[in-house]
Design an enzyme around this catalytic site. Structure first.
Site, PDB file in Angstrom:
ATOM      1  N   ARG A   1      23.991  43.136  -9.360  1.00 26.10           N
ATOM      2  CA  ARG A   1      24.518  42.765  -8.169  1.00 26.10           C
ATOM      3  C   ARG A   1      24.431  42.072  -6.876  1.00 26.10           C
ATOM      4  O   ARG A   1      23.379  42.452  -6.611  1.00 26.10           O
ATOM      5  CB  ARG A   1      25.658  43.847  -8.014  1.00 26.10           C
ATOM      6  CG  ARG A   1      24.468  45.042  -7.889  1.00 26.10           C
ATOM      7  CD  ARG A   1      25.873  46.488  -6.678  1.00 26.10           C
ATOM      8  NE  ARG A   1      24.614  46.692  -5.712  1.00 26.10           N
ATOM      9  CZ  ARG A   1      23.400  47.858  -6.488  1.00 26.10           C
ATOM     10  NH1 ARG A   1      23.773  48.481  -7.164  1.00 26.10           N
ATOM     11  NH2 ARG A   1      23.474  48.468  -5.061  1.00 26.10           N
TER      12      ARG A   1
ATOM     13  N   HIS B   1      18.155  59.400  -0.277  1.00 26.49           N
ATOM     14  CA  HIS B   1      18.455  58.399  -1.653  1.00 26.49           C
ATOM     15  C   HIS B   1      19.768  57.327  -1.248  1.00 26.49           C
ATOM     16  O   HIS B   1      20.252  56.155  -1.959  1.00 26.49           O
ATOM     17  CB  HIS B   1      18.202  58.533  -2.876  1.00 26.49           C
ATOM     18  CG  HIS B   1      17.201  58.905  -3.728  1.00 26.49           C
ATOM     19  ND1 HIS B   1      16.460  58.784  -4.078  1.00 26.49           N
ATOM     20  CD2 HIS B   1      17.448  60.690  -4.479  1.00 26.49           C
ATOM     21  CE1 HIS B   1      15.437  59.543  -4.325  1.00 26.49           C
ATOM     22  NE2 HIS B   1      16.506  61.154  -4.304  1.00 26.49           N
TER      23      HIS B   1
ATOM     24  N   GLU C   1       6.639  59.603 -15.720  1.00 26.89           N
ATOM     25  CA  GLU C   1       5.025  58.298 -15.118  1.00 26.89           C
ATOM     26  C   GLU C   1       4.489  59.331 -13.979  1.00 26.89           C
ATOM     27  O   GLU C   1       4.449  60.601 -13.476  1.00 26.89           O
ATOM     28  CB  GLU C   1       6.113  57.544 -14.759  1.00 26.89           C
ATOM     29  CG  GLU C   1       7.505  57.184 -15.123  1.00 26.89           C
ATOM     30  CD  GLU C   1       7.994  56.366 -13.912  1.00 26.89           C
ATOM     31  OE1 GLU C   1       7.950  56.774 -12.831  1.00 26.89           O
ATOM     32  OE2 GLU C   1       8.871  55.845 -14.599  1.00 26.89           O
TER      33      GLU C   1
ATOM     34  N   LYS D   1      18.120  53.032 -18.359  1.00 25.48           N
ATOM     35  CA  LYS D   1      16.319  53.086 -17.213  1.00 25.48           C
ATOM     36  C   LYS D   1      15.441  52.783 -18.280  1.00 25.48           C
ATOM     37  O   LYS D   1      14.757  52.161 -18.575  1.00 25.48           O
ATOM     38  CB  LYS D   1      16.438  54.213 -16.418  1.00 25.48           C
ATOM     39  CG  LYS D   1      17.423  54.151 -15.267  1.00 25.48           C
ATOM     40  CD  LYS D   1      17.811  53.487 -14.129  1.00 25.48           C
ATOM     41  CE  LYS D   1      19.185  52.945 -13.751  1.00 25.48           C
ATOM     42  NZ  LYS D   1      20.088  51.774 -13.672  1.00 25.48           N
TER      43      LYS D   1
HETATM   44  C1  MV4 Z   1       9.262  57.430  -8.409  1.00 24.70           C
HETATM   45  C2  MV4 Z   1       8.685  58.343  -6.973  1.00 24.70           C
HETATM   46  C3  MV4 Z   1       7.274  58.038  -7.694  1.00 24.70           C
HETATM   47  N1  MV4 Z   1       5.816  57.901  -8.449  1.00 24.70           N
HETATM   48  N2  MV4 Z   1       8.348  57.369  -9.439  1.00 24.70           N
HETATM   49  C4  MV4 Z   1      13.286  57.934  -6.375  1.00 24.70           C
HETATM   50  C5  MV4 Z   1      14.878  57.121  -7.252  1.00 24.70           C
HETATM   51  C6  MV4 Z   1      14.356  56.586  -8.976  1.00 24.70           C
HETATM   52  N3  MV4 Z   1      15.328  55.221  -8.407  1.00 24.70           N
HETATM   53  C7  MV4 Z   1      12.986  56.226  -8.247  1.00 24.70           C
HETATM   54  N4  MV4 Z   1      12.803  57.382  -7.438  1.00 24.70           N
HETATM   55  C8  MV4 Z   1      11.058  57.871  -6.940  1.00 24.70           C
HETATM   56  N5  MV4 Z   1      10.468  57.242  -8.624  1.00 24.70           N
HETATM   57  C9  MV4 Z   1       6.887  57.711  -9.396  1.00 24.70           C
HETATM   58  N6  MV4 Z   1       6.218  57.447 -10.346  1.00 24.70           N
HETATM   59  C10 MV4 Z   1       9.327  57.779  -6.079  1.00 24.70           C
HETATM   60  C11 MV4 Z   1      10.400  57.444  -6.358  1.00 24.70           C
HETATM   61  C12 MV4 Z   1      11.267  58.052  -4.811  1.00 24.70           C
HETATM   62  C13 MV4 Z   1      12.361  56.877  -4.144  1.00 24.70           C
HETATM   63  C14 MV4 Z   1      11.696  56.007  -4.998  1.00 24.70           C
HETATM   64  C15 MV4 Z   1      12.631  54.228  -4.007  1.00 24.70           C
HETATM   65  C16 MV4 Z   1      13.166  54.875  -2.829  1.00 24.70           C
HETATM   66  C17 MV4 Z   1      12.876  55.783  -2.174  1.00 24.70           C
HETATM   67  C18 MV4 Z   1      12.159  57.517  -2.741  1.00 24.70           C
HETATM   68  C19 MV4 Z   1      12.175  58.444  -2.201  1.00 24.70           C
HETATM   69  C20 MV4 Z   1      12.180  59.609  -2.463  1.00 24.70           C
HETATM   70  C21 MV4 Z   1      11.771  59.379  -3.974  1.00 24.70           C
END
Ligand code: MV4
Length: 665
Positions: A292, A235, A200, A116
């Site tokens: 994918r 998620h 972040e 990542k």
């Molecule tokens: C974040 C965020 C808020 N701000 N980054 C959760 C899993 C990972 N792939 C990235 N995620 C998040 N990153 C910042 N800077 C909130 C989430 C997040 C989220 C993102 C996408 C889909 C569902 C989510 C559920 C909770 C938190």
């Protein structure tokens, strides 16, 4: 084009790939585990090869074995589906070394997007927007603290090696930084074996918007617009749609170009998805790239009129992309609901068992006057009625995808389709999906990743009382089955009907802790039914072989399906699914010795599901196997905590009365 491919997957995606291959005249080879011998994906392919036991590590994850099967079968390429080997760069290399085409991106593109923080560095160079933050090598605590102060609070710390939300910490104030860093590093180390973190700016109420991209080996790369996948639970995506509500043409073009730049930066080929998180104001930032075809690809297919598996096969065999960017257009709106075998009332615990009854919605005619039929209704599923959802794999039963000329039409059709989907034998999330699509937030397109959490009260309402029509349907089904089964008729006094001037009987149904007493008076042409102080004349208008009933209840005509499963009546009517408990006095006669937890067959029958493997530790009451006897299912459960020592029979075996089914310690 290939003449034969191997599909290294199972379930709905294996069936999905097989369907397109068949349409293109490409032969298919399935691989399957012992648990999947009778499964739909095996039946969907031209040939099938057993590759090992149920556990994925011993079957679907055995890259070398699958490559050997492909070579022996004369396949030229392997489609990995999603999950399993689909994002395994070493497997992609191994395919190439064996002279097979991996139907997916180059191994190096998988590797580049696999880390990542390294991916973020690459994206930064390609001018793909990133969340303001720090994702460098310097892990000194004071330095990271300075970075957090520079970014501005709230700040989100993430494990660099993480994903899927694990190892994330939100920090509201500078004073909390040091403690949060230490705890994040501890979790990162124990979960991923690497304590590297990145920091972040924390976005409040973000949306998950992803762009479908496609590249060929000739240097072409296009985007097939966006999907909004904000509605997630831990998620795990639940509802997906395309296009994203509120998206402007300018923003779409900007996100599309950024996604194409991301793909080009890693030399991408094939189907890929670039995930962004977006603020409510529309600003968006790169999160990660999934290398994918994704579960939710059908919503994109529906709004663009494409078959993305066909595109994958064409690109993998060296052809150019079928369409150029300017030939791609969005037509209408598509929604996908994921139907899972899980129990929303028990924390969404997976529900294991057999699909004793499964009725899918009749395809509604979506054709619009004068326009080509956009193929507006689709169910992608890897199981059929009678199949088992086992504990070995993902408990998804089906994806239901609907199309409408706009979002509201798609929503209305999804509501209708969900109301028509009937499942008996295990718990599903259909009722939850119904509440979700009707919720204020979702119906109003007020989307963000916290939607489910924030709307708990609306999404988990208390169970409402059973109405007379629902109980009448169960009662009529019961009474009719008694008339139809030999020797059991309403005139036999042993059966609870009292021989007096009128034939009367009391039936008691349960819904959770509530009891419902229905007083039934038999009247030749029908029944008089009384529930509390509510009374109605009930007549059976029609009944068919598929458990569908039409009743006249007072002035009301009611349609419903009633499925009896053991001592439960499942009533599907008025858009609802209700489970009514009923204690059948006949079934309980002489069962004194049938104590719980016995590991022998209670009667002669057939093994229909094995829910455990030898060596597995199980807890008291956990279902071990299911047998079918006398047209009913019997679940054999563990009498105490213990270990499964031996399984005596395979699925499909006939067993005699009293036969030992398994050894248990
Ligand atoms: C974040 C965020 C808020 N701000 N980054 C959760 C899993 C990972 N792939 C990235 N995620 C998040 N990153 C910042 N800077 C909130 C989430 C997040 C989220 C993102 C996408 C889909 C569902 C989510 C559920 C909770 C938190």
């Amino acid at each position: 084009m290939f003449s034969k491919i191997l599909i290294a997957n199972r379930g709905e995606i294996a069936c999905r790939v097989a369907a397109t291959a068949r349409r293109l005249g490409v032969q298919t080879v399935a691989v399957y585990s012992e648990a999947d011998a009778l499964s739909k994906h095996v039946a969907a392919c031209d040939e099938a090869v057993l590759i090992g036991p149920a556990a994925a590590k011993e079957s679907y994850l055995l890259g070398d074995k699958i490559i050997a099967v492909a070579l022996a079968a004369g396949a030229q390429a392997i489609h990995p589906g999603y999950g399993f080997l689909s994002e395994n760069a070493d497997f992609a290399d191994a395919c190439a070394n064996a002279g097979l085409v991996f139907i997916g991106p180059p191994a190096d593109a998988i590797r580049a997007m696999g880390s990542k923080s390294a991916a973020k560095t690459l994206m930064e160079k390609a001018s793909v927007p990133l969340v303001p933050g720090y994702h460098g090598e310097n892990q000194d605590a004071d330095f990271l603290h300075q970075q957090a102060d520079r970014i501005g609070y709230p700040v989100l710390l993430k494990a660099s090696a993480g994903g899927g939300g694990k190892g994330m910490r939100v920090i509201e104030h500078s004073a909390d930084f040091k403690a949060a860093l230490a705890s994040c590093q501890r979790e990162a180390l124990s979960s991923f074996g690497d304590d590297k973190v990145l920091a972040e700016k924390y976005l409040q109420r973000p949306r998950h918007i992803e762009i479908q991209v496609f590249a060929d080996t000739l240097g072409n790369c296009v985007y097939l617009f966006e999907r909004d996948c904000s509605v997630q639970r831990r998620h795990q995506k639940v509802l997906e749609e395309a296009p994203a509500p509120g998206m402007t043409a300018e923003r779409r073009a900007a996100m599309g170009s950024a996604a194409v730049a991301a793909a080009k930066a890693v030399g991408y080929v094939g189907a890929g998805t670039v995930e962004f998180i977006a603020n409510q104001d529309g600003s968006f930032y790169f999160m990660e790239m999934n290398t994918r075809l994704q579960v939710e690809h059908p919503v994109t297919e529906m709004i663009t009129g494409t078959d993305l598996v066909e595109w994958q096969l064409r690109v993998a065999s060296g052809e150019a992309l079928p369409l150029r960017q300017e030939q791609l257009q969005i037509h209408g709106h598509a929604l996908e609901a994921r139907i899972y075998a899980e129990n929303p009332d028990k924390g969404f615990l997976p529900s294991i068992g057999r699909l004793v009854h499964m009725q899918t919605p009749a395809a509604i005619n979506f054709a619009l006057g004068g326009q080509p039929d956009p193929a507006g209704f689709r169910i992608d599923s890897g199981v059929r009625a009678g199949d088992t959802i086992s504990p070995f794999y993902d408990p998804m039963i089906a994806k239901m995808i609907v199309w409408g000329k706009d979002r509201n039409e798609a929503l209305a059709r999804m509501a209708q389709a969900l109301a028509q989907y009937q499942i008996v034998g295990l718990s599903s999330n259909i009722g939850f999906l119904q509440r979700l699509i009707h919720s204020h937030a979702f119906a109003g397109a007020d989307l963000d990743t916290g939607l489910i959490e924030r709307n708990q009260a609306e999404l988990f309402p208390p169970q409402t009382a059973l109405s007379l029509p629902l109980i009448a349907l169960a009662a009529v089904s019961l009474l009719q089955s008694e008339i139809h089964s030999a020797g059991r008729n309403p005139w036999s006094s042993s059966h609870g009907w009292r021989m007096n001037s009128q034939l009367q009987r009391q039936l008691t149904f349960r819904q959770e802790e509530s009891h419902y007493q229905l007083d039934v008076t038999y009247q030749g042409k029908g029944w008089s039914m009384q529930l509390g102080d509510e009374q109605a004349q009930v007549q059976l208008i029609s009944q068919d072989a598929d458990n569908n009933f039409t009743l006249q209840i007072g002035a009301l005509t009611v349609n419903g399906t009633v499925v009896r499963h053991g001592e439960h009546f499942h009533v599907f009517s008025l858009g609802q699914h209700r489970e009514l408990g009923y204690t059948d006095p006949l079934l309980h006669a002489g069962e004194a010795e049938a104590e719980t937890g016995r590991l022998t067959a209670p009667m002669p029958g057939k093994i229909v599901a094995l829910l455990v493997v030898v060596g597995q530790t199980v807890s008291k009451g956990q279902p071990l196997l299911i047998m079918e006897a006398m047209k009913m299912e019997h679940t054999i459960a563990a009498p105490v905590d213990g270990i499964v020592k031996e399984l005596m029979y395979l699925i499909g075996d006939q067993v005699s009365d009293g036969a030992q089914l398994l050894m248990f310690e």
